[in-house]
Design an enzyme around this catalytic site. Sequence first.
Site, PDB file in Angstrom:
ATOM      1  N   LYS A  13       1.861  71.234  16.599  1.00  0.00           N
ATOM      2  CA  LYS A  13       3.285  71.352  16.249  1.00  0.00           C
ATOM      3  C   LYS A  13       3.480  71.429  14.731  1.00  0.00           C
ATOM      4  O   LYS A  13       4.239  72.254  14.241  1.00  0.00           O
ATOM      5  CB  LYS A  13       4.089  70.173  16.823  1.00  0.00           C
ATOM      6  CG  LYS A  13       3.993  70.048  18.339  1.00  0.00           C
ATOM      7  CD  LYS A  13       4.905  68.962  18.869  1.00  0.00           C
ATOM      8  CE  LYS A  13       4.527  67.554  18.443  1.00  0.00           C
ATOM      9  NZ  LYS A  13       3.277  67.070  19.076  1.00  0.00           N
ATOM     10  N   ARG A  88      11.423  62.175  21.126  1.00  0.00           N
ATOM     11  CA  ARG A  88      10.274  61.727  21.918  1.00  0.00           C
ATOM     12  C   ARG A  88      10.696  60.860  23.087  1.00  0.00           C
ATOM     13  O   ARG A  88       9.834  60.491  23.892  1.00  0.00           O
ATOM     14  CB  ARG A  88       9.343  60.894  21.031  1.00  0.00           C
ATOM     15  CG  ARG A  88       8.131  61.633  20.469  1.00  0.00           C
ATOM     16  CD  ARG A  88       7.420  60.648  19.569  1.00  0.00           C
ATOM     17  NE  ARG A  88       6.033  60.910  19.322  1.00  0.00           N
ATOM     18  CZ  ARG A  88       5.556  61.643  18.314  1.00  0.00           C
ATOM     19  NH1 ARG A  88       6.373  62.279  17.512  1.00  0.00           N
ATOM     20  NH2 ARG A  88       4.264  61.748  18.115  1.00  0.00           N
ATOM     21  N   ARG A 127     -10.238  66.050  13.536  1.00  0.00           N
ATOM     22  CA  ARG A 127      -9.254  65.696  12.510  1.00  0.00           C
ATOM     23  C   ARG A 127      -9.523  64.286  11.975  1.00  0.00           C
ATOM     24  O   ARG A 127      -9.363  64.014  10.800  1.00  0.00           O
ATOM     25  CB  ARG A 127      -7.835  65.797  13.095  1.00  0.00           C
ATOM     26  CG  ARG A 127      -6.747  65.678  12.048  1.00  0.00           C
ATOM     27  CD  ARG A 127      -5.392  66.115  12.558  1.00  0.00           C
ATOM     28  NE  ARG A 127      -4.783  65.128  13.434  1.00  0.00           N
ATOM     29  CZ  ARG A 127      -3.572  65.266  13.972  1.00  0.00           C
ATOM     30  NH1 ARG A 127      -2.860  66.349  13.751  1.00  0.00           N
ATOM     31  NH2 ARG A 127      -3.081  64.332  14.765  1.00  0.00           N
ATOM     32  N   ARG A 133      -6.985  59.901   9.659  1.00  0.00           N
ATOM     33  CA  ARG A 133      -5.705  59.312  10.055  1.00  0.00           C
ATOM     34  C   ARG A 133      -5.966  58.200  11.050  1.00  0.00           C
ATOM     35  O   ARG A 133      -6.568  58.431  12.101  1.00  0.00           O
ATOM     36  CB  ARG A 133      -4.845  60.404  10.714  1.00  0.00           C
ATOM     37  CG  ARG A 133      -3.457  60.503  10.141  1.00  0.00           C
ATOM     38  CD  ARG A 133      -2.698  61.640  10.782  1.00  0.00           C
ATOM     39  NE  ARG A 133      -1.985  61.216  11.981  1.00  0.00           N
ATOM     40  CZ  ARG A 133      -1.140  61.996  12.642  1.00  0.00           C
ATOM     41  NH1 ARG A 133      -0.917  63.223  12.234  1.00  0.00           N
ATOM     42  NH2 ARG A 133      -0.529  61.545  13.714  1.00  0.00           N
ATOM     43  N   ARG A 144      -1.369  57.429  22.395  1.00  0.00           N
ATOM     44  CA  ARG A 144      -0.387  58.480  22.055  1.00  0.00           C
ATOM     45  C   ARG A 144      -0.229  59.476  23.191  1.00  0.00           C
ATOM     46  O   ARG A 144       0.887  59.872  23.515  1.00  0.00           O
ATOM     47  CB  ARG A 144      -0.819  59.192  20.761  1.00  0.00           C
ATOM     48  CG  ARG A 144      -0.589  58.336  19.523  1.00  0.00           C
ATOM     49  CD  ARG A 144      -1.451  58.759  18.362  1.00  0.00           C
ATOM     50  NE  ARG A 144      -1.134  60.101  17.900  1.00  0.00           N
ATOM     51  CZ  ARG A 144      -1.953  60.822  17.135  1.00  0.00           C
ATOM     52  NH1 ARG A 144      -3.124  60.341  16.759  1.00  0.00           N
ATOM     53  NH2 ARG A 144      -1.605  62.014  16.747  1.00  0.00           N
TER      54      ARG A 144
HETATM   55  P1  ADP Z   1       1.413  63.539  16.522  1.00  0.00           P
HETATM   56  O1  ADP Z   1       0.336  64.119  15.661  1.00  0.00           O
HETATM   57  O2  ADP Z   1       0.917  62.612  17.570  1.00  0.00           O
HETATM   58  O3  ADP Z   1       2.359  64.534  17.063  1.00  0.00           O
HETATM   59  P2  ADP Z   1       3.272  62.393  14.657  1.00  0.00           P
HETATM   60  O4  ADP Z   1       2.738  62.697  13.321  1.00  0.00           O
HETATM   61  O5  ADP Z   1       4.455  63.164  15.132  1.00  0.00           O
HETATM   62  O6  ADP Z   1       2.110  62.456  15.694  1.00  0.00           O
HETATM   63  O7  ADP Z   1       3.643  60.846  14.769  1.00  0.00           O
HETATM   64  C1  ADP Z   1       2.720  59.831  14.440  1.00  0.00           C
HETATM   65  C2  ADP Z   1       3.270  58.469  14.897  1.00  0.00           C
HETATM   66  O8  ADP Z   1       4.549  58.232  14.268  1.00  0.00           O
HETATM   67  C3  ADP Z   1       3.556  58.349  16.394  1.00  0.00           C
HETATM   68  O9  ADP Z   1       2.424  58.008  17.136  1.00  0.00           O
HETATM   69  C4  ADP Z   1       4.616  57.222  16.375  1.00  0.00           C
HETATM   70  O10 ADP Z   1       4.053  55.954  16.140  1.00  0.00           O
HETATM   71  C5  ADP Z   1       5.444  57.585  15.166  1.00  0.00           C
HETATM   72  N1  ADP Z   1       6.553  58.512  15.509  1.00  0.00           N
HETATM   73  C6  ADP Z   1       6.717  59.778  15.027  1.00  0.00           C
HETATM   74  N2  ADP Z   1       7.831  60.342  15.542  1.00  0.00           N
HETATM   75  C7  ADP Z   1       8.366  59.425  16.392  1.00  0.00           C
HETATM   76  C8  ADP Z   1       9.498  59.405  17.238  1.00  0.00           C
HETATM   77  N3  ADP Z   1      10.314  60.477  17.336  1.00  0.00           N
HETATM   78  N4  ADP Z   1       9.752  58.288  17.962  1.00  0.00           N
HETATM   79  C9  ADP Z   1       8.961  57.229  17.872  1.00  0.00           C
HETATM   80  N5  ADP Z   1       7.864  57.162  17.106  1.00  0.00           N
HETATM   81  C10 ADP Z   1       7.557  58.247  16.363  1.00  0.00           C
END
Ligand code: ADP
Length: 188
Positions: A13, A88, A127, A133, A144
């Site tokens: 994404k 989410r 990654r 990360r 996740r």
């Molecule tokens: P990914 O690579 O899993 O898509 P993100 O970078 O979007 O991850 O998000 C990393 C972390 O930040 C999530 O695992 C969560 O802890 C938090 N987070 C991000 N966006 C949200 C959201 N919309 N609602 C709740 N937690 C979020």
Amino acid sequence: MNLILFGPPAAGKGTQAKRLTAERGYVQLSTGDMLRAARKSGSELGNKVAAIMDSGSLVSDDIVIALIEDALAQNKSASGFIFDGFPRTVAQAEALDAMLARHGKPIERVVLLEVDAGKLLDRVAKRFAEEGRADDNPVSFKVRLDKYFAETAPLLPYYEKQGKVRGVDGMANIEDVAKSISAALDAR
Ligand code: ADP
């Protein structure tokens, strides 16, 4: 146009959102990036969410909704928004609709990156090795993925009922995924 890039963690994404920003000038709103920036700055908010994020769990709805509300207010003249990693949960989707009703334009498209969940583990292991990360470690990543299927995937029917969802093959190479997304956005 306002759109949501939808799909499991590590589906691509963020990569595709950045391409769309470059190609179309839309503003990317990634709650993950915003939360990581808060952590980096050492703010109270950043400290509060750090452990939750590293475990792979979701931070609370009110926190991410407030981040999006602020970002919308700061980008009033944007020609479009790409929501990446938000909404989410059902509560976040409802809040987003209410915010967009106030700010003008609704969500027009939800682009679903269709990926093979089994292969995501390989992607994320790579990654983790490259970027380190904390939430890319195998245990947190499993959390996740579970959160995605339990809390986020159930939003799809909500958008499907509105005829907004378009699926694209997220296992193709980055260029081809980008082309499919463009086609999905331009088709009526
Ligand atoms: P990914 O690579 O899993 O898509 P993100 O970078 O979007 O991850 O998000 C990393 C972390 O930040 C999530 O695992 C969560 O802890 C938090 N987070 C991000 N966006 C949200 C959201 N919309 N609602 C709740 N937690 C979020």
